[in-house]
Motif scaffolding. Structure first.
Motif, short mmCIF file in Angstrom:
data_model
loop_
_atom_site.label_atom_id
_atom_site.label_comp_id
_atom_site.label_asym_id
_atom_site.label_seq_id
_atom_site.Cartn_x
_atom_site.Cartn_y
_atom_site.Cartn_z
N ALA A 230 0.83 -1.20 0.00
CA ALA A 230 0.00 0.00 0.00
C ALA A 230 0.87 1.25 0.00
CB ALA A 230 -0.92 -0.01 1.22
N ARG A 231 1.95 1.24 0.78
CA ARG A 231 2.85 2.40 0.79
C ARG A 231 3.51 2.59 -0.57
NH1 ARG A 231 7.62 3.23 5.20
NH2 ARG A 231 5.80 3.68 6.53
N ASP A 232 3.98 1.49 -1.17
CA ASP A 232 4.60 1.58 -2.49
C ASP A 232 3.63 2.15 -3.53
OD1 ASP A 232 6.94 0.54 -1.44
OD2 ASP A 232 6.56 -1.51 -2.15
N ALA A 233 2.37 1.73 -3.46
CA ALA A 233 1.37 2.22 -4.41
C ALA A 233 1.15 3.73 -4.23
CB ALA A 233 0.05 1.47 -4.23
N ARG A 234 1.11 4.19 -2.98
CA ARG A 234 0.96 5.63 -2.74
C ARG A 234 2.14 6.41 -3.30
NH1 ARG A 234 -0.78 3.71 2.34
NH2 ARG A 234 1.21 4.29 3.30
N LEU A 235 3.34 5.89 -3.10
CA LEU A 235 4.53 6.55 -3.62
C LEU A 235 4.54 6.56 -5.14
CD1 LEU A 235 7.26 5.23 -1.16
CD2 LEU A 235 6.35 7.56 -1.30
N ASP A 236 4.08 5.46 -5.75
CA ASP A 236 4.01 5.42 -7.22
C ASP A 236 3.07 6.49 -7.75
OD1 ASP A 236 5.78 3.33 -7.34
OD2 ASP A 236 4.27 1.78 -7.61
N ARG A 237 1.91 6.63 -7.10
CA ARG A 237 0.96 7.66 -7.55
C ARG A 237 1.54 9.05 -7.37
NH1 ARG A 237 -2.66 4.04 -4.92
NH2 ARG A 237 -2.66 5.33 -3.04
N LYS A 238 2.23 9.26 -6.26
CA LYS A 238 2.83 10.57 -6.00
C LYS A 238 3.92 10.88 -7.02
CE LYS A 238 5.08 13.21 -2.30
NZ LYS A 238 5.53 13.15 -0.88
N ASN A 239 4.77 9.89 -7.30
CA ASN A 239 5.86 10.10 -8.25
C ASN A 239 5.35 10.30 -9.67
OD1 ASN A 239 7.81 9.89 -6.26
ND2 ASN A 239 8.03 7.67 -6.52
N ALA A 240 4.21 9.67 -9.99
CA ALA A 240 3.65 9.81 -11.33
C ALA A 240 3.20 11.25 -11.60
CB ALA A 240 2.48 8.85 -11.51
N ARG A 241 2.89 11.97 -10.54
CA ARG A 241 2.45 13.36 -10.70
C ARG A 241 3.60 14.35 -10.77
NH1 ARG A 241 -1.42 11.49 -6.80
NH2 ARG A 241 -0.26 12.49 -5.09
N ARG A 242 4.82 13.88 -10.48
CA ARG A 242 5.98 14.77 -10.50
C ARG A 242 6.57 14.86 -11.90
NH1 ARG A 242 9.39 12.61 -5.24
NH2 ARG A 242 8.05 13.50 -3.61
N PRO A 243 7.14 16.02 -12.25
CA PRO A 243 7.86 16.09 -13.53
C PRO A 243 9.11 15.24 -13.45
CG PRO A 243 8.19 18.09 -12.24
CD PRO A 243 7.12 17.30 -11.53
N PRO A 244 9.57 14.66 -14.56
CA PRO A 244 10.76 13.79 -14.52
C PRO A 244 11.99 14.57 -14.08
CG PRO A 244 10.12 14.28 -16.79
CD PRO A 244 9.01 14.78 -15.91
N ALA A 245 12.80 13.95 -13.23
CA ALA A 245 14.03 14.60 -12.76
C ALA A 245 15.12 14.44 -13.79
CB ALA A 245 14.46 13.95 -11.44
N ALA A 246 16.03 15.41 -13.80
CA ALA A 246 17.16 15.34 -14.73
C ALA A 246 18.05 14.16 -14.35
CB ALA A 246 17.96 16.64 -14.68
N SER A 247 18.53 13.45 -15.36
CA SER A 247 19.40 12.30 -15.10
C SER A 247 20.79 12.78 -14.71
CB SER A 247 19.51 11.42 -16.35
OG SER A 247 18.24 10.93 -16.71
N PRO A 248 21.47 12.09 -13.77
CA PRO A 248 22.84 12.47 -13.40
C PRO A 248 23.80 12.11 -14.53
CG PRO A 248 22.23 10.43 -12.33
CD PRO A 248 20.98 10.94 -13.02
N PRO A 249 24.95 12.77 -14.58
CA PRO A 249 25.96 12.39 -15.58
C PRO A 249 26.31 10.92 -15.43
CG PRO A 249 26.58 14.42 -14.44
CD PRO A 249 25.39 13.86 -13.71
N PRO A 250 26.70 10.25 -16.52
CA PRO A 250 26.97 8.80 -16.46
C PRO A 250 27.99 8.41 -15.42
CG PRO A 250 26.92 9.58 -18.74
CD PRO A 250 26.85 10.80 -17.86
N ASP A 251 28.98 9.27 -15.12
CA ASP A 251 30.02 8.90 -14.17
C ASP A 251 29.69 9.31 -12.75
OD1 ASP A 251 30.16 11.58 -14.74
OD2 ASP A 251 32.35 11.70 -14.60
N LEU A 252 28.44 9.75 -12.52
CA LEU A 252 28.03 10.17 -11.19
C LEU A 252 26.74 9.47 -10.78
CD1 LEU A 252 28.73 14.02 -11.30
CD2 LEU A 252 30.09 12.26 -10.16
N GLU A 253 26.69 8.17 -11.00
CA GLU A 253 25.50 7.42 -10.64
C GLU A 253 25.28 7.50 -9.14
OE1 GLU A 253 23.22 5.94 -12.44
OE2 GLU A 253 24.19 6.55 -14.30
#
Length: 262
Positions: A230-253
């Motif tokens: 249930a917690r994971d589902a709530r977080l999924d719904r919350k994250n779905a409403r957020r704009p996508p975050a910028a990806s980190p540079p490949p050497d800074l995972e």
């Protein structure tokens, strides 16, 4: 002078089955340096329902002993490995069982690998654990445990942030409000022996500890696994409403850290 053992005998149920225990503090603790550390990096809903954060585990002498164990592994992991290796090769452990963690978890790959070498050094001793560090164990010993010593067994335990990586058709454990809830869910109860989690049926139910405020918090119908879903589902719904975050540079995972400022 009497020898000081690193492993202790567990409660009456564990002693009845010749099970010795290694314990760390549960969840986030403050180190002597003042820095905070999460000893259970993948804890989820279990952190709010953990029996090891209450009762006798909060006694000052008990907390001090568990912190001493943790600091031994943090300050000098090779020394911890050497001392534990020497201990488990003692005749008192021959044919016995060692439960790694009745609180705490594998907080780093290096710490897990030390335990695997310890187990490999004592083939007459059976080592087992519950863990929520699912991806770490999969990376180190394989999804089927094929790269673990033959005397090392583990059971994925639900209620953590990595529950999605647990194959629910295979061995795992979940914590239920009571025995009736375990039976309704089609799980086998672990009550007769803690060893059933690793050597018994693949779907093992554990009845919640009788700590009134934790039982009220869990409720009468939910297991740790269902609460985490249930917690994971709530977080999924919350994250779905957020704009996508910028990806980190490949050497800074980004990497998860065992340390926290909580």
């Amino acid at each position: 002078m009497a020898r000081k053992w690193l492993l202790r005998q567990g409660n009456a149920d564990l002693r009845r089955h010749s099970i010795y225990v290694w314990t760390l503090p549960a969840w986030v603790v403050q180190l002597p340096s003042g820095r905070s550390m999460n000893v259970c990096p993948s804890a989820g809903v279990c952190a709010d329902l953990c029996f090891a954060r209450w009762g006798t585990y909060r006694f000052s002498n008990v907390r001090a002993a568990h912190m001493q164990n943790l600091m031994l592994t943090l300050e000098d992991l090779p020394r911890f490995e050497r001392l534990m290796t020497e201990e488990v090769q003692h005749q008192r452990y021959a044919g016995r069982f060692v439960r790694i963690h009745d609180a705490g978890d594998f907080y780093s790959r290096e710490y897990l690998e030390a335990w695997l070498r310890i187990a490999d050094s004592a083939p007459d001793v059976s080592f087992y654990c519950y863990s929520k560090e699912i991806t770490l164990l999969h990376r180190v010993i394989g999804k089927n445990g094929e790269d673990a010593p033959p005397n090392f067994a583990w059971c994925p335990s639900l209620g953590g942030r990595e529950d999605r990586h647990v194959d629910l058709t295979r061995r795992h454990a979940d914590v239920f409000p009571d025995e009736e809830a375990i039976d309704r869910a089609g799980y086998a109860s672990q009550t007769p022996s803690d060893l059933l989690a690793v050597y018994g049926p693949e779907r093992v139910g554990i009845p919640a500890n009788n700590i009134p405020h934790l039982r009220r918090r869990q409720g009468t119908k939910e297991s740790f696994g269902s609460l985490q879903r249930a917690r994971d589902a709530r977080l999924d719904r919350k994250n779905a409403r957020r704009p996508p975050a910028a990806s980190p540079p490949p050497d800074l995972e980004p990497e998860d850290s065992i340390f926290s400022r909580a």
